[in-house]
Every structure is written in C-alpha cells, then in structure tokens.
Write an enzyme that holds these catalytic residues in place. Structure first.
Site, PDB file in Angstrom:
ATOM      1  N   ILE A  51      -1.070  26.746   8.092  1.00  0.00           N
ATOM      2  CA  ILE A  51      -0.034  27.776   8.279  1.00  0.00           C
ATOM      3  C   ILE A  51       0.110  28.119   9.759  1.00  0.00           C
ATOM      4  O   ILE A  51       1.225  28.178  10.295  1.00  0.00           O
ATOM      5  CB  ILE A  51      -0.374  29.048   7.471  1.00  0.00           C
ATOM      6  CG1 ILE A  51      -0.247  28.751   5.972  1.00  0.00           C
ATOM      7  CG2 ILE A  51       0.512  30.227   7.878  1.00  0.00           C
ATOM      8  CD1 ILE A  51      -0.620  29.901   5.061  1.00  0.00           C
ATOM      9  N   HIS A  76      12.043  -4.552   9.250  1.00  0.00           N
ATOM     10  CA  HIS A  76      12.049  -4.366  10.698  1.00  0.00           C
ATOM     11  C   HIS A  76      13.417  -3.889  11.148  1.00  0.00           C
ATOM     12  O   HIS A  76      14.422  -4.412  10.672  1.00  0.00           O
ATOM     13  CB  HIS A  76      11.719  -5.691  11.401  1.00  0.00           C
ATOM     14  CG  HIS A  76      11.819  -5.595  12.890  1.00  0.00           C
ATOM     15  ND1 HIS A  76      10.853  -4.962  13.641  1.00  0.00           N
ATOM     16  CD2 HIS A  76      12.777  -6.032  13.758  1.00  0.00           C
ATOM     17  CE1 HIS A  76      11.205  -5.022  14.920  1.00  0.00           C
ATOM     18  NE2 HIS A  76      12.365  -5.661  15.013  1.00  0.00           N
TER      19      HIS A  76
HETATM   20  P1  FAD Z   1       1.677  29.663  -6.843  1.00  0.00           P
HETATM   21  O1  FAD Z   1       2.737  28.838  -6.277  1.00  0.00           O
HETATM   22  O2  FAD Z   1       0.987  30.634  -5.950  1.00  0.00           O
HETATM   23  O3  FAD Z   1       2.333  30.443  -8.059  1.00  0.00           O
HETATM   24  C1  FAD Z   1       1.655  31.410  -8.781  1.00  0.00           C
HETATM   25  C2  FAD Z   1       2.665  32.347  -9.388  1.00  0.00           C
HETATM   26  O4  FAD Z   1       1.975  33.145 -10.351  1.00  0.00           O
HETATM   27  C3  FAD Z   1       3.285  33.334  -8.416  1.00  0.00           C
HETATM   28  O5  FAD Z   1       4.688  33.258  -8.459  1.00  0.00           O
HETATM   29  C4  FAD Z   1       2.812  34.703  -8.889  1.00  0.00           C
HETATM   30  O6  FAD Z   1       3.807  35.716  -8.765  1.00  0.00           O
HETATM   31  C5  FAD Z   1       2.540  34.425 -10.348  1.00  0.00           C
HETATM   32  N1  FAD Z   1       1.565  35.338 -10.937  1.00  0.00           N
HETATM   33  C6  FAD Z   1       0.296  35.602 -10.510  1.00  0.00           C
HETATM   34  N2  FAD Z   1      -0.327  36.437 -11.353  1.00  0.00           N
HETATM   35  C7  FAD Z   1       0.567  36.694 -12.341  1.00  0.00           C
HETATM   36  C8  FAD Z   1       0.500  37.480 -13.504  1.00  0.00           C
HETATM   37  N3  FAD Z   1      -0.596  38.125 -13.858  1.00  0.00           N
HETATM   38  N4  FAD Z   1       1.605  37.541 -14.288  1.00  0.00           N
HETATM   39  C9  FAD Z   1       2.738  36.875 -13.960  1.00  0.00           C
HETATM   40  N5  FAD Z   1       2.843  36.109 -12.880  1.00  0.00           N
HETATM   41  C10 FAD Z   1       1.771  36.018 -12.083  1.00  0.00           C
HETATM   42  N6  FAD Z   1       1.734  23.128  -0.146  1.00  0.00           N
HETATM   43  C11 FAD Z   1       2.226  21.886  -0.008  1.00  0.00           C
HETATM   44  O7  FAD Z   1       1.827  20.985  -0.770  1.00  0.00           O
HETATM   45  N7  FAD Z   1       3.159  21.587   0.941  1.00  0.00           N
HETATM   46  C12 FAD Z   1       3.614  22.526   1.803  1.00  0.00           C
HETATM   47  O8  FAD Z   1       4.466  22.225   2.653  1.00  0.00           O
HETATM   48  C13 FAD Z   1       3.099  23.841   1.695  1.00  0.00           C
HETATM   49  N8  FAD Z   1       3.524  24.803   2.536  1.00  0.00           N
HETATM   50  C14 FAD Z   1       3.036  26.073   2.394  1.00  0.00           C
HETATM   51  C15 FAD Z   1       3.467  27.051   3.287  1.00  0.00           C
HETATM   52  C16 FAD Z   1       2.991  28.338   3.178  1.00  0.00           C
HETATM   53  C17 FAD Z   1       3.478  29.383   4.151  1.00  0.00           C
HETATM   54  C18 FAD Z   1       2.081  28.672   2.144  1.00  0.00           C
HETATM   55  C19 FAD Z   1       1.582  30.085   1.983  1.00  0.00           C
HETATM   56  C20 FAD Z   1       1.636  27.708   1.251  1.00  0.00           C
HETATM   57  C21 FAD Z   1       2.104  26.394   1.376  1.00  0.00           C
HETATM   58  N9  FAD Z   1       1.672  25.385   0.526  1.00  0.00           N
HETATM   59  C22 FAD Z   1       2.146  24.116   0.676  1.00  0.00           C
HETATM   60  C23 FAD Z   1       0.710  25.647  -0.556  1.00  0.00           C
HETATM   61  C24 FAD Z   1       1.448  25.801  -1.894  1.00  0.00           C
HETATM   62  O9  FAD Z   1       2.390  26.835  -1.774  1.00  0.00           O
HETATM   63  C25 FAD Z   1       0.464  26.107  -3.004  1.00  0.00           C
HETATM   64  O10 FAD Z   1      -0.536  25.118  -3.038  1.00  0.00           O
HETATM   65  C26 FAD Z   1       1.174  26.123  -4.346  1.00  0.00           C
HETATM   66  O11 FAD Z   1       2.199  27.093  -4.355  1.00  0.00           O
HETATM   67  C27 FAD Z   1       0.193  26.421  -5.472  1.00  0.00           C
HETATM   68  O12 FAD Z   1       0.871  26.433  -6.683  1.00  0.00           O
HETATM   69  P2  FAD Z   1       0.364  27.284  -7.924  1.00  0.00           P
HETATM   70  O13 FAD Z   1       1.291  26.955  -9.038  1.00  0.00           O
HETATM   71  O14 FAD Z   1      -1.081  27.071  -8.129  1.00  0.00           O
HETATM   72  O15 FAD Z   1       0.521  28.816  -7.513  1.00  0.00           O
HETATM   73  P1  NAI Z   2      -6.419  26.754   6.491  1.00  0.00           P
HETATM   74  O1  NAI Z   2      -7.630  26.717   5.671  1.00  0.00           O
HETATM   75  O2  NAI Z   2      -5.547  25.578   6.593  1.00  0.00           O
HETATM   76  O3  NAI Z   2      -6.807  27.153   7.987  1.00  0.00           O
HETATM   77  C1  NAI Z   2      -7.478  28.340   8.278  1.00  0.00           C
HETATM   78  C2  NAI Z   2      -8.077  28.215   9.667  1.00  0.00           C
HETATM   79  O4  NAI Z   2      -8.565  29.482  10.045  1.00  0.00           O
HETATM   80  C3  NAI Z   2      -9.251  27.241   9.726  1.00  0.00           C
HETATM   81  O5  NAI Z   2      -9.078  26.386  10.817  1.00  0.00           O
HETATM   82  C4  NAI Z   2     -10.451  28.168   9.897  1.00  0.00           C
HETATM   83  O6  NAI Z   2     -11.495  27.578  10.624  1.00  0.00           O
HETATM   84  C5  NAI Z   2      -9.839  29.328  10.649  1.00  0.00           C
HETATM   85  N1  NAI Z   2     -10.526  30.596  10.511  1.00  0.00           N
HETATM   86  C6  NAI Z   2     -11.161  31.098   9.417  1.00  0.00           C
HETATM   87  N2  NAI Z   2     -11.640  32.330   9.678  1.00  0.00           N
HETATM   88  C7  NAI Z   2     -11.267  32.618  10.951  1.00  0.00           C
HETATM   89  C8  NAI Z   2     -11.432  33.755  11.791  1.00  0.00           C
HETATM   90  N3  NAI Z   2     -12.047  34.857  11.364  1.00  0.00           N
HETATM   91  N4  NAI Z   2     -10.920  33.715  13.036  1.00  0.00           N
HETATM   92  C9  NAI Z   2     -10.265  32.613  13.493  1.00  0.00           C
HETATM   93  N5  NAI Z   2     -10.079  31.506  12.736  1.00  0.00           N
HETATM   94  C10 NAI Z   2     -10.564  31.521  11.481  1.00  0.00           C
HETATM   95  O7  NAI Z   2      -5.613  28.039   5.968  1.00  0.00           O
HETATM   96  P2  NAI Z   2      -4.118  28.529   6.187  1.00  0.00           P
HETATM   97  O8  NAI Z   2      -3.537  27.950   7.420  1.00  0.00           O
HETATM   98  O9  NAI Z   2      -4.171  29.999   6.029  1.00  0.00           O
HETATM   99  O10 NAI Z   2      -3.378  27.901   4.949  1.00  0.00           O
HETATM  100  C11 NAI Z   2      -3.863  28.130   3.630  1.00  0.00           C
HETATM  101  C12 NAI Z   2      -3.621  26.938   2.783  1.00  0.00           C
HETATM  102  O11 NAI Z   2      -2.253  26.847   2.405  1.00  0.00           O
HETATM  103  C13 NAI Z   2      -3.901  25.612   3.469  1.00  0.00           C
HETATM  104  O12 NAI Z   2      -5.274  25.295   3.457  1.00  0.00           O
HETATM  105  C14 NAI Z   2      -3.113  24.656   2.634  1.00  0.00           C
HETATM  106  O13 NAI Z   2      -3.856  24.334   1.502  1.00  0.00           O
HETATM  107  C15 NAI Z   2      -1.907  25.498   2.234  1.00  0.00           C
HETATM  108  N6  NAI Z   2      -0.764  25.144   3.092  1.00  0.00           N
HETATM  109  C16 NAI Z   2      -0.302  23.866   3.054  1.00  0.00           C
HETATM  110  C17 NAI Z   2       0.723  23.470   3.864  1.00  0.00           C
HETATM  111  C18 NAI Z   2       1.170  22.048   3.803  1.00  0.00           C
HETATM  112  O14 NAI Z   2       0.811  21.351   2.864  1.00  0.00           O
HETATM  113  N7  NAI Z   2       1.946  21.577   4.765  1.00  0.00           N
HETATM  114  C19 NAI Z   2       1.381  24.400   4.790  1.00  0.00           C
HETATM  115  C20 NAI Z   2       0.816  25.731   4.741  1.00  0.00           C
HETATM  116  C21 NAI Z   2      -0.209  26.067   3.910  1.00  0.00           C
END
Ligand code: FAD
Ligand code: NAI
Length: 463
Positions: free
Chosen positions: A181, A442
């Site tokens: 992130i 290519h």
């Molecule tokens: P979620 O997507 O978190 O969905 C869970 C849902 O459950 C939520 O909508 C929540 O409201 C609902 N919920 C929770 N508790 C309840 C309840 N009790 N009743 C009803 N509803 C409930 N992953 C990638 O692979 N590629 C990316 O580019 C990527 N980019 C990311 C960027 C950001 C900024 C973040 C934060 C994450 C990103 N991720 C990315 C990670 C990805 O979003 C998660 O791995 C994925 O959404 C997980 O899916 P999930 O179905 O487990 O849960």
């Molecule tokens: P992250 O686990 O990718 O990175 C967290 C970073 O924070 C690590 O490098 C860790 O060493 C550092 N850290 C931990 N404690 C700290 C502290 N106290 N001070 C300073 N640094 C510290 O977690 P992030 O970026 O929050 O993303 C969460 C998850 O969401 C990812 O691991 C990924 O699974 C998912 N995600 C996936 C994306 C994608 O697939 N492109 C994009 C964004 C999120």
C-alpha cells in the site's frame, strides 16, 4: 419460519462474491451477507480497484509531464483536475460494484443487506433477522493495523481508505510502512507532485519479495524522487499544530528526531476482521494473529462453518481469496476444489511493476535447495527499448537438478501481466527449458521471459 439456504456467505469481497457465484453455478441456494451499501468488499470499494484507477491516472500525468518529450511530443500548460480524477475513480468503482450486483441478480444469489452474526452452527442473524443454512462461509476480510501513538482520523492521518480520497495534493506525504500500500499510494501522490517520504521499520522495502528485486525497486523509486527512511520507526504523531509532527526513532534504538508532514499514510499491514461476527462466542478457533483457523479444505473447528480470503492465513490478495471461494464451493458439493498455494502471483502496480511467484532466492537458500538462476535485463529487450521502459529484469529460479521452475521475479514494464506466463508454466510443472523452447512473438516484452529461461542454462541470445 426463517429463510433457509444451502450456503450463507458473510462478506461480499472477492472471496465471498466469487464463492457465491460458483456455488449457484453448482446448483446451491445461496445468500451473501454484506453490511456495506455496495457489494465487492475491500477490493472493489476501497482497495484494488480505486487504487489502480488512481495509479493509472497519475501515471498518465507523469508520462505527459516527463516522458512524452523523449518521444518528440511537446505539451504545455498541463494541469491536474483532482476533483475530476477522483470522480473518474468513483465511476470505475461504481461500474465494478454494480457489476457484482448484476451478477448476483443474474445468478439468483440473495443479498442479505446488513451485519451478519453467527448465532449458532447453521444460524446467521442479519441485523436481528434470523436465517438458517447448511453451510456458513466466513469471508469477512481484513482491516488496516493501527499503530499506538498515531491516531487515524482519515483526514491528516489516513489509512489507504483516506489516502484514496484526498481532495488536495499534500505538500509532504509521509508513509509509514514500505509495503504494497505504501509504495502504490506513495507513488500515486508522488507522481501528482507531493514530496513523499517512506518510513520503514526493516532495513529493506517489501519484505517477502526477492531481495535483489527489492534492492532494485528501492533504487528505481529513489531515482524517481521518493525518499526512504529504512530501519526507522514512528513512535508518535502530534496533530496539535498546522502540520503533523512525527517522532522518528532508529528501529534498534537511538536518538529521536521530528519529521513534519501534511498527510501521514499508515500502511503497516492488515489484520483479519471478525468484529461482531459472533465467532468468539460460538468457539471458532483463531490463531495468534486473530486469523480464523481452517483445515486444508477451509473448514473451521465448528462443523458446517468455513472461512476463506483475508480472514484466514496466506497472502492477503484478491485472487487468492477468489480461488479459495471457487474451490470451497466445489468442496461443498463433493467436488475436489483445490488451491495451489505454491503458485500465487503477487504484483505491486507501481512503475515499474514488481511481480513475483513461487520461492525467492532467500527462501531457496534457507530451504537448502540447489538452484540455477536465469536473468535477463529489459535494457536488452527490443520492445522495452521502443517503449523507453528499460529498467528492471526478469529472474527465473530453477531446480539445479530437474530444471523445474521454482520461482520467478520480475521488475519492469507490465511485470504483472508477464508473470502470468510463468504462473501457467509452474502450474503445469514446466522446466525453464520448456519456457525457453516456446516460441514467443517478436517484438514483445515476453521475449525477456524467454531469454531469462534461456539464461538458466547460460543460453540467452541477446546479451
Ligand atoms: P474483503 O474484500 O475485505 O471483503 C470482506 C467484506 O465483508 C467487506 O465488504 C465487509 O464489509 C464485509 N463484512 C465484514 N464483516 C461483515 C459482517 N459481519 N456482516 C456483513 N458483512 C461483513 N489485492 C490484490 O490482489 N490486488 C490488488 O491490486 C490489491 N490492491 C489493494 C489495495 C488496497 C488499498 C487494499 C487495502 C487492498 C488491496 N488488495 C489487493 C487486497 C485485497 O483487497 C484483499 O486481499 C481482498 O479484498 C480480500 O478479499 P476478501 O473477500 O477476503 O475480503
Ligand atoms: P505490507 O505487509 O505489504 O507492508 C507493511 C510494511 O510495513 C512492511 O514493510 C513492514 O515491515 C512495515 N512495518 C510494519 N510495522 C511498521 C512500523 N511500526 N513502522 C514502520 N514500518 C512498519 O502491508 P500494507 O502495505 O499495509 O498492505 C496490506 C496488504 O494488502 C498487503 O500485504 C497485500 O496483501 C494487500 N495489498 C495488495 C496489493 C496488491 O496486490 N497490489 C496492493 C495493496 C495492498
């Protein structure tokens, strides 16, 4: 009498909604509980999709400002309309979440709107209304990890959710955490003009990514102008002044210093989310990090209750959650759904992109596996040269004896797309020679993958 379903899935993220769709394909009567006003979970609403929309917009701006002139395209008077950029992001999100609602209607998945709570095995209450089901699937996802002393207000101290909503480009954005992130959203605001400093606790970025790729990534982002404070922790955020004053300390102890920021993005990881779900009360076991414990087929310790996605162990990635959703639905009807956890790609959508699959060099060393390396730089790839995108390389790690591909790591243009070829190869148990002997068009970036495969045996042709 309470409505009865074959499966009630709690959470409509990539894990939950995909599980629901596959389960209805297989003939089950399915309900999905979602408490947000839109479907799609973290990924579609505040994660993957809005972040990629802003990454695209900011990349377009950055290219216009910095790289078009190399192509002989001169533009003047370029400005940013941030409100429009944010509105476009909103439109992209809206199209995606409405798409899931359409798919639910088409496939007859019932959306139970509200907060779901498991009251007993086979019983789910949604905002007080009771439903019953043979199977319950927990797909409640994750939330960002808080940091004591750094209170999130989603305005000046934000998680990714607030960082996707900023209505002004901050002068100085300090990112706590050099992971997925921090680097994606740090890149967005840096490209749009913010000074960005990433404070990372460890002595490297993106732990878990191959070390050599991590180092190259740090160098390239540093050259772009992002500043890094590695081996450093933030211990306090003072918001009493016009700017946020952060206290920074060396990770291993030493003198503290102050760093001022206009906006602070807290991105130190995410943790499983089970608040209000009733799992504690009914005795669903969790691990030391609060993740729901499951067996190899996603069953919890309570019969009839399963869990998938971010709420269980493994990489917190949308496609991992989706694949678990599909495989679990198949298991519920007696099929042999399976997820190959050794072959799950991870992609960081910065410029250049970073993509990995399988084991890193560090892991192979730690596991005592003898391996060969094939590496090919994009500087020697004709298409990358034509694109002016020659930074980075493809690295393939293959078993020294059998030549089986054990891992692949790419930093470079379109790395996230290029890795798919190696994912397919690994899923089919390919050797590096299999990839090397496959005809690649290519001039394409994929030729760098072929050349890296050739390089495993010292046979790369264009270097
Ligand atoms: P979620 O997507 O978190 O969905 C869970 C849902 O459950 C939520 O909508 C929540 O409201 C609902 N919920 C929770 N508790 C309840 C309840 N009790 N009743 C009803 N509803 C409930 N992953 C990638 O692979 N590629 C990316 O580019 C990527 N980019 C990311 C960027 C950001 C900024 C973040 C934060 C994450 C990103 N991720 C990315 C990670 C990805 O979003 C998660 O791995 C994925 O959404 C997980 O899916 P999930 O179905 O487990 O849960
Ligand atoms: P992250 O686990 O990718 O990175 C967290 C970073 O924070 C690590 O490098 C860790 O060493 C550092 N850290 C931990 N404690 C700290 C502290 N106290 N001070 C300073 N640094 C510290 O977690 P992030 O970026 O929050 O993303 C969460 C998850 O969401 C990812 O691991 C990924 O699974 C998912 N995600 C996936 C994306 C994608 O697939 N492109 C994009 C964004 C999120």
């Amino acid at each position: 009498m309470a409505d009865t379903f074959d499966v009630i899935i709690i959470g409509s993220g990539p894990g939950g909604y995909v599980c629901a769709l596959r389960a209805t394909q297989l003939g089950l009567k399915v309900a999905c509980v979602e408490k947000r006003t839109t479907l799609g979970g973290t990924c579609l609403n505040v994660g993957c999709i809005p972040s990629k929309a802003l990454l695209q917009s900011s990349e377009n701006f950055h290219e216009t400002m910095h790289t078009w002139k190399d192509h002989g395209i001169m533009v003047e008077g370029v400005t940013i309309d941030l409100a429009r950029m944010q509105a476009r992001k909103g439109e992209v999100v809206s199209a995606n979440v409405k798409g899931i609602e359409f798919l639910f209607k088409k496939n007859k998945v019932t959306w139970l709107k509200g907060e779901g709570r498991i009251t007993a095995p086979g019983k789910v209450s949604v905002d007080g209304v009771e439903y019953s089901a043979k199977h319950i699937v927990i797909a409640t996802g994750s939330e960002s990890i808080p940091l004591p002393g750094v209170e999130v207000d989603e305005k000046r101290i934000v998680t990714s959710t607030g960082a996707l909503e900023l209505d002004q480009i901050p002068r100085h954005l300090v990112v706590i955490g050099g992971g997925y992130i921090g680097l994606e959203l740090g890149s967005v605001w840096h490209r749009l003009g913010a000074e960005v400093t990433v404070v990372e606790f460890l002595d490297r970025l993106v732990p878990g990514v191959d070390g050599e790729v991590g180092k190259t990534f740090e160098r390239i982002l540093g050259k772009q102008g992002i500043k890094f404070r590695l081996s450093t922790k933030v211990t306090q955020a003072d918001t009493s002044g016009a700017r946020v004053a952060l206290t920074l300390e060396p990770a291993k102890g030493g003198a503290a210093e102050t760093l001022e920021a206009d906006v602070v993005l807290l991105a130190i990881g995410r943790r499983a989310y089970t608040e209000g779900l009733g799992t504690k009360e009914i005795g669903v076991e969790t691990d030391e990090r609060g993740r729901v414990k499951v067996d190899a087929h996603w069953a919890t310790n309570i019969p009839g209750i399963y869990a998938i996605g971010d709420v269980i162990s493994g990489p917190m990635l949308a496609h991992k959650a989706e694949d678990e959703g599909v495989a679990l639905a198949e298991r519920l009807v007696g099929q042999a759904g399976h997820v190959n956890y050794d072959v799950i790609p991870g992609v960081i959508y910065t410029w250049p992109e970073v993509a990995s699959i399988g084991r890193t060099e560090e892991q192979l060393k730690a596991d005592g596996v003898a391996y060969s390396i094939g590496k090919f730089p994009f500087t020697a790839n004709a298409r990358a040269r034509a694109m002016n995108a020659t930074e980075g390389f493809v690295k393939i790690l293959a078993d020294k004896t059998t030549d089986l591909i054990l891992g692949a790591h790419i930093i470079g243009p379109d790395a996230g797309t290029l890795i798919a070829e190696l994912a397919t190869a690994m899923e089919f148990g390919a050797s590096s020679e299999d990839v090397a002997r496959t005809c690649h068009a290519h001039p394409t970036l994929n030729e760098a993958v072929k050349e890296a495969a050739l390089a495993v045996e010292g046979r790369a042709l264009h270097i």
